[in-house]
Structures are given as structure tokens and as C-alpha cells.
Scaffold this motif. Structure first.
Motif, PDB file in Angstrom:
ATOM      1  N   PRO A   1       1.041  -1.234  -0.072  1.00 52.87           N
ATOM      2  CA  PRO A   1      -0.282  -0.502   0.100  1.00 52.87           C
ATOM      3  C   PRO A   1       0.859   1.865   0.257  1.00 52.87           C
TER       4      PRO A   1
ATOM      5  N   ASP B   1       3.017   3.815  -4.682  1.00 50.88           N
ATOM      6  CA  ASP B   1       1.620   4.642  -5.621  1.00 50.88           C
ATOM      7  C   ASP B   1       1.296   3.901  -6.962  1.00 50.88           C
TER       8      ASP B   1
ATOM      9  N   THR C   1       0.394   1.351  -9.616  1.00 51.26           N
ATOM     10  CA  THR C   1      -0.171   0.217  -9.889  1.00 51.26           C
ATOM     11  C   THR C   1       0.100  -0.856 -10.830  1.00 51.26           C
TER      12      THR C   1
ATOM     13  N   ASN D   1      -0.005  -4.467  -8.507  1.00 52.10           N
ATOM     14  CA  ASN D   1      -0.181  -3.961  -7.142  1.00 52.10           C
ATOM     15  C   ASN D   1      -1.152  -3.691  -7.057  1.00 52.10           C
TER      16      ASN D   1
ATOM     17  N   LYS E   1      -3.751  -1.809  -4.430  1.00 48.00           N
ATOM     18  CA  LYS E   1      -4.814  -0.385  -5.378  1.00 48.00           C
ATOM     19  C   LYS E   1      -6.116  -0.902  -5.451  1.00 48.00           C
TER      20      LYS E   1
ATOM     21  N   GLU F   1      -6.847   0.258  -8.275  1.00 45.31           N
ATOM     22  CA  GLU F   1      -7.455   0.768  -9.499  1.00 45.31           C
ATOM     23  C   GLU F   1      -6.636  -0.935 -10.298  1.00 45.31           C
TER      24      GLU F   1
END
Length: 71
Positions: free
Chosen positions: A29, A32, A34, A48, A51, A53
Motif C-alpha cells: 500500500p 503508489d 499500480t 500492485n 491498489k 485501480e
């Protein structure tokens, strides 16, 4: 406030085994990004899973695949 990391920190997080679930799913987390390179950059990219997204991206990919199969 978001953390800002330099390239060294990002590479260290990407290569840290503690940031992987079952050794294959990247989950961090604090990162940042993705989509990021895999541990071995020659093998491509990974997502990731910490996330939101990522899940939206996967739903979009599956929905497009389903839509194309129906055409």
C-alpha cells in the motif's frame, strides 16, 4: 500525505519478499504504482494488488474479453 520515494526505494520495495503474497502477488500500500516491473525486469510487469485501480483494471480486461467473445 503520500510518501515520496526515490528510484532506489522503489526498487528495494519491489524486491522485498515481504511485499509479496504467496511469493507472486505484489501487495504494497505504500507504493503508489499500480503497474510496475517484476523482480526480474526481463519477465515483464506485475500489478500492485494493494491498489483499487488494479481490481478495476482486471475487471476491465475480463469485461473486454467477455465482450469480444460474444461478438
Amino acid at each position: 500525505m503520500k510518501d515520496s520515494f526515490d528510484r532506489f526505494d522503489l526498487d528495494r520495495m519491489r524486491n522485498d519478499p515481504d511485499n509479496y503474497i504467496w511469493g507472486i502477488f505484489y501487495f504494497n500500500p505504500r507504493d503508489d504504482r499500480t503497474i510496475l516491473p517484476k523482480r526480474n525486469k526481463l519477465l515483464g510487469w506485475t500489478l500492485n494488488f494493494a491498489k483499487t485501480e488494479t481490481y478495476l483494471f482486471l475487471i476491465l480486461i475480463f469485461a473486454l474479453g467477455w465482450l469480444v467473445s460474444k461478438i
